[in-house]
Design an enzyme around this catalytic site. Structure first.
Site, mmCIF file in Angstrom:
data_model
loop_
_atom_site.group_PDB
_atom_site.id
_atom_site.type_symbol
_atom_site.label_atom_id
_atom_site.label_comp_id
_atom_site.label_asym_id
_atom_site.label_seq_id
_atom_site.Cartn_x
_atom_site.Cartn_y
_atom_site.Cartn_z
ATOM 1 N N ARG A 1 -47.391 -3.655 -52.599
ATOM 2 C CA ARG A 1 -46.279 -3.433 -51.665
ATOM 3 C C ARG A 1 -44.965 -3.146 -52.386
ATOM 4 O O ARG A 1 -43.892 -3.540 -51.922
ATOM 5 C CB ARG A 1 -46.101 -4.642 -50.721
ATOM 6 C CG ARG A 1 -47.276 -4.873 -49.766
ATOM 7 C CD ARG A 1 -47.266 -3.828 -48.669
ATOM 8 N NE ARG A 1 -48.301 -4.078 -47.679
ATOM 9 C CZ ARG A 1 -48.095 -4.626 -46.483
ATOM 10 N NH1 ARG A 1 -46.894 -5.007 -46.137
ATOM 11 N NH2 ARG A 1 -49.094 -4.788 -45.658
ATOM 12 N N ARG B 1 -39.929 -3.063 -47.537
ATOM 13 C CA ARG B 1 -38.686 -3.529 -46.900
ATOM 14 C C ARG B 1 -37.754 -4.349 -47.774
ATOM 15 O O ARG B 1 -36.601 -4.535 -47.409
ATOM 16 C CB ARG B 1 -39.031 -4.339 -45.643
ATOM 17 C CG ARG B 1 -39.455 -3.464 -44.482
ATOM 18 C CD ARG B 1 -40.123 -4.279 -43.410
ATOM 19 N NE ARG B 1 -41.348 -4.861 -43.955
ATOM 20 C CZ ARG B 1 -42.146 -5.689 -43.291
ATOM 21 N NH1 ARG B 1 -41.836 -6.051 -42.061
ATOM 22 N NH2 ARG B 1 -43.239 -6.151 -43.866
ATOM 23 N N ARG C 1 -36.524 4.608 -43.926
ATOM 24 C CA ARG C 1 -37.315 4.381 -42.709
ATOM 25 C C ARG C 1 -36.455 4.603 -41.463
ATOM 26 O O ARG C 1 -36.910 5.183 -40.478
ATOM 27 C CB ARG C 1 -37.885 2.966 -42.721
ATOM 28 C CG ARG C 1 -38.871 2.724 -41.576
ATOM 29 C CD ARG C 1 -39.228 1.275 -41.424
ATOM 30 N NE ARG C 1 -38.051 0.467 -41.163
ATOM 31 C CZ ARG C 1 -38.031 -0.854 -41.119
ATOM 32 N NH1 ARG C 1 -39.136 -1.538 -41.333
ATOM 33 N NH2 ARG C 1 -36.917 -1.517 -40.877
ATOM 34 N N ASP D 1 -50.719 3.318 -45.128
ATOM 35 C CA ASP D 1 -51.185 2.027 -44.628
ATOM 36 C C ASP D 1 -52.698 2.038 -44.516
ATOM 37 O O ASP D 1 -53.296 3.107 -44.391
ATOM 38 C CB ASP D 1 -50.575 1.718 -43.254
ATOM 39 C CG ASP D 1 -50.658 0.229 -42.956
ATOM 40 O OD1 ASP D 1 -49.827 -0.525 -43.484
ATOM 41 O OD2 ASP D 1 -51.588 -0.187 -42.234
ATOM 42 N N TYR E 1 -58.727 -5.989 -37.767
ATOM 43 C CA TYR E 1 -57.596 -5.490 -36.963
ATOM 44 C C TYR E 1 -58.098 -4.784 -35.701
ATOM 45 O O TYR E 1 -57.505 -4.904 -34.631
ATOM 46 C CB TYR E 1 -56.720 -4.550 -37.796
ATOM 47 C CG TYR E 1 -55.914 -5.304 -38.833
ATOM 48 C CD1 TYR E 1 -54.739 -5.958 -38.481
ATOM 49 C CD2 TYR E 1 -56.339 -5.392 -40.150
ATOM 50 C CE1 TYR E 1 -54.013 -6.678 -39.418
ATOM 51 C CE2 TYR E 1 -55.614 -6.108 -41.093
ATOM 52 C CZ TYR E 1 -54.460 -6.750 -40.724
ATOM 53 O OH TYR E 1 -53.742 -7.474 -41.641
HETATM 54 O O1 CP3 Z 1 -48.248 -1.185 -51.780
HETATM 55 C C1 CP3 Z 1 -47.496 -0.267 -51.408
HETATM 56 O O2 CP3 Z 1 -46.281 -0.212 -51.694
HETATM 57 C C2 CP3 Z 1 -48.102 0.877 -50.640
HETATM 58 C C3 CP3 Z 1 -47.982 0.819 -49.225
HETATM 59 C C4 CP3 Z 1 -48.805 -0.125 -48.375
HETATM 60 C C5 CP3 Z 1 -48.377 -0.541 -47.091
HETATM 61 N N1 CP3 Z 1 -49.388 -1.240 -46.509
HETATM 62 C C6 CP3 Z 1 -47.066 -0.228 -46.502
HETATM 63 C C7 CP3 Z 1 -46.606 -1.005 -45.340
HETATM 64 C C8 CP3 Z 1 -50.078 -0.666 -48.582
HETATM 65 C C9 CP3 Z 1 -50.979 -0.591 -49.805
HETATM 66 C C10 CP3 Z 1 -50.423 -1.362 -47.381
HETATM 67 C C11 CP3 Z 1 -51.721 -2.020 -47.188
HETATM 68 C C12 CP3 Z 1 -51.937 -2.861 -46.005
HETATM 69 N N2 CP3 Z 1 -51.515 -2.640 -44.727
HETATM 70 C C13 CP3 Z 1 -52.727 -4.031 -46.002
HETATM 71 C C14 CP3 Z 1 -53.482 -4.571 -47.176
HETATM 72 C C15 CP3 Z 1 -52.595 -5.196 -48.167
HETATM 73 C C16 CP3 Z 1 -52.123 -6.550 -47.807
HETATM 74 O O3 CP3 Z 1 -50.899 -6.743 -47.762
HETATM 75 O O4 CP3 Z 1 -52.984 -7.435 -47.630
HETATM 76 C C17 CP3 Z 1 -52.723 -4.531 -44.704
HETATM 77 C C18 CP3 Z 1 -53.413 -5.793 -44.226
HETATM 78 C C19 CP3 Z 1 -51.960 -3.649 -43.897
HETATM 79 C C20 CP3 Z 1 -51.725 -3.733 -42.440
HETATM 80 C C21 CP3 Z 1 -50.307 -3.870 -42.126
HETATM 81 N N3 CP3 Z 1 -49.362 -2.888 -42.297
HETATM 82 C C22 CP3 Z 1 -49.669 -4.992 -41.576
HETATM 83 C C23 CP3 Z 1 -50.358 -6.295 -41.231
HETATM 84 C C24 CP3 Z 1 -48.328 -4.654 -41.433
HETATM 85 C C25 CP3 Z 1 -47.263 -5.466 -40.765
HETATM 86 C C26 CP3 Z 1 -46.957 -6.690 -41.489
HETATM 87 C C27 CP3 Z 1 -46.001 -6.420 -42.574
HETATM 88 O O5 CP3 Z 1 -46.276 -6.746 -43.745
HETATM 89 O O6 CP3 Z 1 -44.930 -5.937 -42.225
HETATM 90 C C28 CP3 Z 1 -48.149 -3.353 -41.941
HETATM 91 C C29 CP3 Z 1 -46.884 -2.585 -42.040
HETATM 92 C C30 CP3 Z 1 -46.489 -2.037 -43.357
HETATM 93 N N4 CP3 Z 1 -47.320 -1.435 -44.251
HETATM 94 C C31 CP3 Z 1 -45.164 -1.997 -43.867
HETATM 95 C C32 CP3 Z 1 -45.224 -1.334 -45.100
HETATM 96 C C33 CP3 Z 1 -44.076 -0.976 -46.023
HETATM 97 C C34 CP3 Z 1 -43.950 -2.513 -43.164
HETATM 98 C C35 CP3 Z 1 -43.582 -1.544 -42.097
HETATM 99 C C36 CP3 Z 1 -42.107 -1.454 -41.903
HETATM 100 O O7 CP3 Z 1 -41.467 -0.711 -42.653
HETATM 101 O O8 CP3 Z 1 -41.624 -2.113 -40.979
#
Ligand code: CP3
Length: 353
Positions: free
Chosen positions: A27, A31, A40, A77, A154
């Site tokens: 990640r 944010r 964003r 994502d 999910y």
């Molecule tokens: O690692 C990176 O920088 C690459 C980008 C990336 C995102 N999501 C961006 C994201 C990666 C590799 C993911 C993977 C992801 N997404 C996982 C597996 C990794 C982990 O953390 O276990 C999962 C379970 C998700 C599903 C997901 N996406 C959730 C549950 C959420 C909301 C919760 C949260 O952390 O905010 C997201 C949203 C998300 N994915 C954001 C980002 C930057 C936040 C969105 C925003 O900008 O508001």
């Protein structure tokens, strides 16, 4: 053959000698970076940013401008796959993922299509091609996917979950139906990752965020089995190099031996395991990636640096370690702390190579 200026990350995944331990952060684009929040805002919302190759490219590169990272990871994502299957993914500001069309019946599962990435998710390979061009060989680019089990959680729960009641009910009461869904996801993920590799992803990681909520036998049946099928189905040779595959099961520390024989090149470790003990268990079969507790980034730089030293010493001398957190960096973290973390890995690790 390689035009890479820094290939430490790929070399470490293949357990080849390196001058210092490579580091990236799960990640790393997100944010906690003010420039991410601004971009964003400009895009409107998270999914619009993912679907716009130019925007995804800019955000992928943001953390590399700030920190001395050894890899970039595609900004996207894991839930693009259920979205492409027609579930209508959306994110309400400050809340987890949701779907407009939930999966409720056996017919819903039988009707789900297998994803064809080129036609259903063209924005992902488009973003990868653009990022590779912009990176210009600076560091390698990581592609990724969710594991079938994690994606299914999910899809069946309809979003994030605490107890996984719905999917566990299905897995234990109707394993045949569960298998239909997991098989469709497996074929979709193979196509998705192979398309990412063909577009220029130089390593791939499978995020099995929720494999750790299963028992040992259920993990084997519902998660690991399908990840092994994916590893077997990937074209792991591209541009004259091996494309390493990293399997990351959060909470999977009890199963490292089983994960290490799937054919993957590396295992992602969360922070609950001692990395030196993990190394002893997997031997020279695979590399290890991890594993600092992301919460330590809330402590002063001196604490972060000390912990980096402890993890490096535990892994010990030699190749096969990619430094990372044990899970993603959280939105509350001060970027200065990430900087201290990344620099500590490079500065201290030269003594171990
Ligand atoms: O690692 C990176 O920088 C690459 C980008 C990336 C995102 N999501 C961006 C994201 C990666 C590799 C993911 C993977 C992801 N997404 C996982 C597996 C990794 C982990 O953390 O276990 C999962 C379970 C998700 C599903 C997901 N996406 C959730 C549950 C959420 C909301 C919760 C949260 O952390 O905010 C997201 C949203 C998300 N994915 C954001 C980002 C930057 C936040 C969105 C925003 O900008 O508001």
């Amino acid at each position: 053959m390689s035009d890479l200026k820094n290939d430490r990350f790929l070399r470490a995944l293949l357990r080849q000698p390196v001058d210092a331990t490579p580091v990236w952060v799960m990640r790393q684009a997100g944010r906690y970076l003010p420039e991410y929040r601004a971009r964003r805002e400009q895009a409107g919302d998270f999914m619009s940013l993912c679907q716009n190759p130019q925007g995804a490219c800019e955000v992928t590169l943001q953390p590399l401008e700030r920190f001395d990272l050894d890899a970039a990871i595609l900004f996207s994502d894991i839930l693009t796959i259920p979205d492409a299957m027609g579930m209508g993914l959306y994110f309400d500001q400050g809340e987890g993922p949701k779907f407009r069309k939930a999966i409720e019946t056996a017919k819903d599962i039988e009707d789900l299509p297998i994803v064809n990435t080129a036609s259903d998710l063209p924005y992902v390979p488009d973003a990868i091609r653009l990022i590779r061009r912009e990176l210009n060989g600076r560091v390698p680019l990581i592609g990724f996917s969710g594991s079938p089990w994690t994606l299914a959680t999910y899809m069946i729960e309809g979003g994030s979950s605490k107890d996984f009641a719905k999917i566990k009910t299905m897995a234990y009461s109707n394993p045949d139906l569960m298998a239909v869904l997991l098989e469709k996801l497996t074929l979709s993920v193979i196509d998705y990752l192979n398309t990412q590799i063909a577009a220029g992803a130089q390593a791939v990681q499978i995020f099995d965020t929720w494999g750790g909520v299963l028992s040992t036998s259920a993990y084997q049946e519902f998660s690991l089995k399908y990840m092994a099928q994916i590893v077997a189905g990937l074209n792991t040779h591209s541009e004259g190099r091996e494309v390493p595959v990293i399997l990351f099961t959060k909470g999977g520390g009890g199963w490292l031996e089983a994960i290490s024989v799937t054919g993957c090149h590396a295992i992602g470790l969360d922070w609950t395991q001692d990395i030196g003990q993990a190394r002893g268990r997997v031997g020279d079969r695979v590399a290890l990636q991890g594993n600092m507790d992301p919460a330590i980034l809330r402590a002063p730089a001196s604490v972060i640096e000390a912990e980096v030293g402890v993890i490096l010493a535990s892994y010990g001398k030699g190749a096969g370690h990619v430094f990372n957190l044990g899970h993603g960096v959280t939105p509350d973290i001060d970027p200065e702390r990430v900087s201290a973390f990344v620099d500590a890995v490079h500065n201290y690790s030269v003594n171990f190579h």
